[in-house]
Design an enzyme around this catalytic site. Structure first.
Site, PDB file in Angstrom:
ATOM      1  N   SER A 410       0.765  -1.573  -0.024  1.00 52.04           N
ATOM      2  CA  SER A 410      -0.033  -0.017   0.350  1.00 52.04           C
ATOM      3  C   SER A 410       0.751   1.175   0.167  1.00 52.04           C
ATOM      4  O   SER A 410       0.108   1.941   0.316  1.00 52.04           O
ATOM      5  CB  SER A 410      -1.251  -0.118   1.306  1.00 52.04           C
ATOM      6  OG  SER A 410      -0.382  -0.346   2.042  1.00 52.04           O
ATOM      7  N   HIS A 431      -2.700  -3.083  -5.617  1.00 47.35           N
ATOM      8  CA  HIS A 431      -2.834  -3.120  -4.515  1.00 47.35           C
ATOM      9  C   HIS A 431      -4.818  -2.731  -3.984  1.00 47.35           C
ATOM     10  O   HIS A 431      -5.248  -2.526  -4.367  1.00 47.35           O
ATOM     11  CB  HIS A 431      -2.439  -1.011  -4.413  1.00 47.35           C
ATOM     12  CG  HIS A 431      -3.122  -0.412  -2.503  1.00 47.35           C
ATOM     13  ND1 HIS A 431      -3.129   0.380  -2.222  1.00 47.35           N
ATOM     14  CD2 HIS A 431      -3.445  -1.536  -1.361  1.00 47.35           C
ATOM     15  CE1 HIS A 431      -3.595   0.820  -1.323  1.00 47.35           C
ATOM     16  NE2 HIS A 431      -3.396  -0.229  -0.026  1.00 47.35           N
ATOM     17  N   GLU A 443      -5.926  -0.488  -6.464  1.00 44.64           N
ATOM     18  CA  GLU A 443      -5.421   0.638  -6.875  1.00 44.64           C
ATOM     19  C   GLU A 443      -3.804  -0.244  -7.847  1.00 44.64           C
ATOM     20  O   GLU A 443      -2.850  -0.484  -6.951  1.00 44.64           O
ATOM     21  CB  GLU A 443      -4.572   1.373  -6.262  1.00 44.64           C
ATOM     22  CG  GLU A 443      -4.173   2.621  -6.278  1.00 44.64           C
ATOM     23  CD  GLU A 443      -3.142   3.524  -5.309  1.00 44.64           C
ATOM     24  OE1 GLU A 443      -3.110   2.844  -4.242  1.00 44.64           O
ATOM     25  OE2 GLU A 443      -3.679   4.622  -5.256  1.00 44.64           O
ATOM     26  N   ASN A 481      -3.706   6.362  -0.702  1.00 45.25           N
ATOM     27  CA  ASN A 481      -3.546   6.805   0.938  1.00 45.25           C
ATOM     28  C   ASN A 481      -3.213   7.768   0.955  1.00 45.25           C
ATOM     29  O   ASN A 481      -2.784   8.359   2.310  1.00 45.25           O
ATOM     30  CB  ASN A 481      -2.602   5.343   1.617  1.00 45.25           C
ATOM     31  CG  ASN A 481      -3.163   3.914   1.625  1.00 45.25           C
ATOM     32  OD1 ASN A 481      -4.348   4.198   1.710  1.00 45.25           O
ATOM     33  ND2 ASN A 481      -2.446   3.102   1.930  1.00 45.25           N
TER      34      ASN A 481
END
Ligand SMILES: CC/C=C\C/C=C/C(=O)SCCNC(=O)CCNC(=O)[C@H](O)C(C)(C)COP(=O)(O)OP(=O)(O)OC[C@H]1O[C@@H](n2cnc3c(N)ncnc32)[C@H](O)[C@@H]1OP(=O)(O)O
Length: 719
Positions: A410, A431, A443, A481
């Protein structure tokens, strides 16, 4: 347009607007003219309507909504001649008959379909309702209860079910046009009177049904207005004569079509398709690259993420080897997979047969060597660079030369992981979001050497396993993130300045987020963030303690660390930002102990508290994250704003009726967004995330709508 031919006394009308035969102005006019011609032609005994190519019709042309082409004839004007015709009219359905497409078919006296055809009213998903008679005619055909289900959910109904419901009269297996012609000929001479839906009565289901449905819909589709409008229109079919019901439906449709929610949901529909069209900096793109076949896959790590990813693969029919170094962990992972499958069966999301089929393609192993023959591997071990590099170096030796190696990191650098192999072109990030089986976002992260073929493969895999894949470039924490960071940081600052975590969450949930930031943190586990923060700080040579207030001149708030150190890890420990009674329970209650901890923290650092409005909570959290989104665009980490919006919608549950954060910024007008961000930057100079994005500054000087932002980025790479 619509094509017309007379085949031995059968008028065959073809809706011609591939690929989905959307009912554009030209198609509606063409259909109306063709029906007139069939009506006037004395040789014609019956009429067949079908779609060119694979589909009947996907309904109204959504691009026309709100534009100048949304003009008469409406679908209803075009179809009235079918309804009123004494010659039998047959809809011959292949592929999809959705929205206005199904409405056209409901104006026909008969409907036949192929075994793989699908019908439905998906209008709620784009913020409108079936405005061409669907809410009035469907209840006359299948009754109120089933109509409510179909229209408020927008779900696609497969041929078999459509036949059972009475939407289809017959399922045919040969060429749909020929079948249509034969069927139409077979009903010539039979009075069509009983087949005309406008002449039928709707059974009185009573008003209680609607009261109950309003409560259900408000809960299930929280915040969405279209499903409630659908209920009003269906209720009108029960309470009003046909013509008055049609008028009421049109009125409700027009209110919806001009609403902000409809605009946002339609933007989301197209954003998802725009986002699927990816491009690499080299120029290679989704049009030019082909995916490699993935017949078998491997997953490394049987923890929550690994098990969830394996579940996605096996339920999509991909034979998968799940590898874990420890037999006990492996068994636990398999139990998770089996438990989730049982849960899906209990919730009627799949049949027991489908669940058994899925588990039959899962193999397990404690030996990496068992991945020697798979086409693609997804590594999902915990977030540790050295460990991932070690695994990739081993995989490089074990797997066939064509195998694609994916990492479910991540935040870690894809290029560094790829360097551990001699196949850097075949290394890519995939991800997934927790829980991996539920969350739709995938992702995909390309590194500097990742090939177009590898990207094409993971994008195609995402679609195949029913995810929404988005392609992003490498940067610290990638897009999801990275944007979450300033959002979460502002939440903590707001708490130390005077908002309670519960007020913060309430403001976000009232906005339409499925869960507030603090509830999400409790769900993920506060200890996870704690470890990630410590590791990241260590990589930068910084020692973090819960007393740290500034790092390299930048403001930080480590209140979450204080909670972890008090044993409050979130749901898993029964308490975090909220109290859950006991570990694993989900019901969150505000906890006075948390409020006391915050008070103590603020006293310790002499932080003055004040009353903070929900508007300030939303502005600070959302604008901080939107500013980061513009920086991501500016750096070329994504190639278009739609990618960011799709990431927030499918990764974090941003409400589709708000269209994603970048669309939201567009609606706020960029000059207002920029002004507010500059003000926050002045008021909070120690938060680097308030440094205004240069791209935002430039765009705010223009009046460019979101669809044109990339033209400015591309025309001026030096911002
Ligand atoms: C006064 C009253 C007026 C009107 C009442 C009626 C209202 C309506 O009918 S609203 C429309 C209801 N229909 C839908 O919402 C269906 C939308 N489409 C889909 O769900 C899917 O496209 C599909 C299931 C039909 C096909 O899926 P798939 O095979 O995966 O293809 P794509 O989704 O990639 O679509 C291909 C291509 O077509 C464009 N497109 C699809 N539907 C429409 C549409 N209704 N209007 C305009 N354009 C449509 C889609 O954007 C793709 O285009 P690109 O290739 O350029 O991306």
């Amino acid at each position: 347009m619509a094509n017309y031919r007379n085949k031995g006394g059968v008028a065959v009308i073809e809706l011609n607007n591939p690929p989905v035969n959307a009912l554009s102005f030209e198609v509606r006019s063409g259909l109306m003219n063709a029906l007139k011609r069939a009506h006037d032609d004395k040789d014609v005994k019956c009429i067949v309507i079908h779609g060119k190519g694979k589909n009947f019709s996907a309904g109204a042309d959504i691009k026309e909504f709100g534009g100048t082409k949304q003009q008469k004839p409406w679908i209803t004007d075009a179809c009235r001649l079918a309804d009123e015709s004494s010659k039998p009219v047959v809809a011959a359905i292949a592929g999809t008959a959705l929205g206005g497409g199904l409405e056209v078919a409901l104006f026909c006296h008969y409907r036949i379909g192929t075994p793989s055809c699908r019908v439905g009213f998906p209008e709620v998903q784009i913020g409108v309702l079936p405005g061409a008679g669907g809410t009035q005619r469907l209840p006359r055909l299948i009754g109120v209860k089933h109509s409510i289900d179909m229209i408020t959910s927008g779900r696609h109904v497969m041929a078999e079910e459509a036949l059972k419901l009475g939407i289809l009269d017959k399922i045919v297996t040969d060429d749909i046009i020929e079948e249509g012609i034969q069927f139409a000929k077979s009903v010539v001479g039979i009075d069509v009177g009983g087949r005309i839906l406008r002449n039928r009565k709707v059974e009185d289901a009573g008003s209680k049904v609607f009261d109950d449905e309003i409560s259900r819909v408000k809960k299930k589709y929280k915040g969405y207005i279209a499903p409630l409008f659908c209920l009003k229109a269906i209720q009108a079919s029960m309470q009003l004569p046909y013509d008055a019901g049609m008028e009421q439906e049109l009125k409700l449709f027009q209110q919806l079509v001009s609403s902000g929610q409809a605009k946002a949901q339609q933007y989301t529909f197209f954003a998802e398709r725009i986002s699927a069209r990816w491009q690499l900096p080299s120029g290679a793109n989704s049009q030019t690259a082909s995916p490699l076949p993935v017949k078998t896959a491997g997953v490394i790590g049987a923890g929550t993420m690994g098990a969830g990813i394996a579940l996605c693969l096996i339920t999509s029919g991909i034979p998968t080897v799940l590898v874990e170094q420890d037999q006990k962990f492996l068994e636990k992972g398999v139990k998770t997979v089996e438990g989730d499958l049982r849960g899906s069966v209990a919730l009627k999301k799949m049949t027991a047969e489908q669940a058994n089929k899925a588990i039959s393609v899962l193999k397990t192993s404690v030996n990496l060597e068992d991945l020697h023959d798979v086409d693609l591997v997804i590594e999902a071990v915990y977030e540790n660079l050295a460990l991932k590099k070690e695994i990739f170096a081993k995989l490089d030796k074990i797997c066939k030369s064509k195998t694609i190696l994916c990492t479910n990191t991540s935040s870690l650098d894809i290029d560094t992981i790829a360097e551990a192999t001699k196949r850097r072109d075949k290394v890519v990030g995939t991800h997934f979001f927790a829980p991996a089986y539920i969350m739709k976002l995938q992702e995909n992260v390309y590194g500097k050497d990742t090939s177009a073929e590898t990207v094409a493969t993971v994008m195609a895999l995402g679609k195949r396993i029913r995810k929404v894949p988005v392609l992003v470039g490498t940067c610290d924490s990638f897009v999801a993130n990275r944007m979450l960071h300033p959002y979460a940081t502002e939440a903590l600052f707001l708490v130390e300045e005077g908002a309670s975590p519960y007020e913060v969450d309430q403001a976000l949930e009232d906005f339409g987020m499925p869960m507030g930031m603090f509830r999400v943190s409790d769900l993920s586990g506060l200890d996870i963030g704690y470890k990630v923060r410590k590791e990241a700080a260590k990589r930068r040579g910084i020692e973090l303690t819960s007393d740290t207030r500034f790092v390299n001149g930048e403001r930080v708030c480590l209140l979450a660390n204080v909670l972890v150190e008090k044993g409050r890890l979130g749901i898993k420990s029964g308490k975090g930002w909220y109290n859950y009674g006991s570990p694993g329970k989900r019901e969150a209650t505000p906890d006075p102990e948390v409020l006391d901890t915050i008070e103590e923290y603020c006293r310790k650092y002499d932080i003055k508290k004040r009353k903070i409005s929900s508007q300030e909570i939303l502005e600070r959290m959302q604008l901080a994250m939107i500013n980061e989104g513009f920086k991501i665009l500016e750096e070329g980490i994504v190639s278009k704003p739609e990618d960011i919006d799709i990431i927030w919608i499918y990764g974090f549950g941003w409400p589709k009726y708000m269209g994603g954060p970048m669309f939201y910024a567009n609606e706020m007008k960029l000059k207002n967004v920029y002004r507010k961000i500059r003000d926050f930057h002045q008021n909070y100079p120690f938060s680097i995330h308030w440094t205004p994005s240069k791209l935002l500054a430039r765009l705010s000087e223009t009046d460019l709508p979101i669809s044109k932002w990339t033209s400015l980025i591309n025309s001026n790479s030096k911002l």
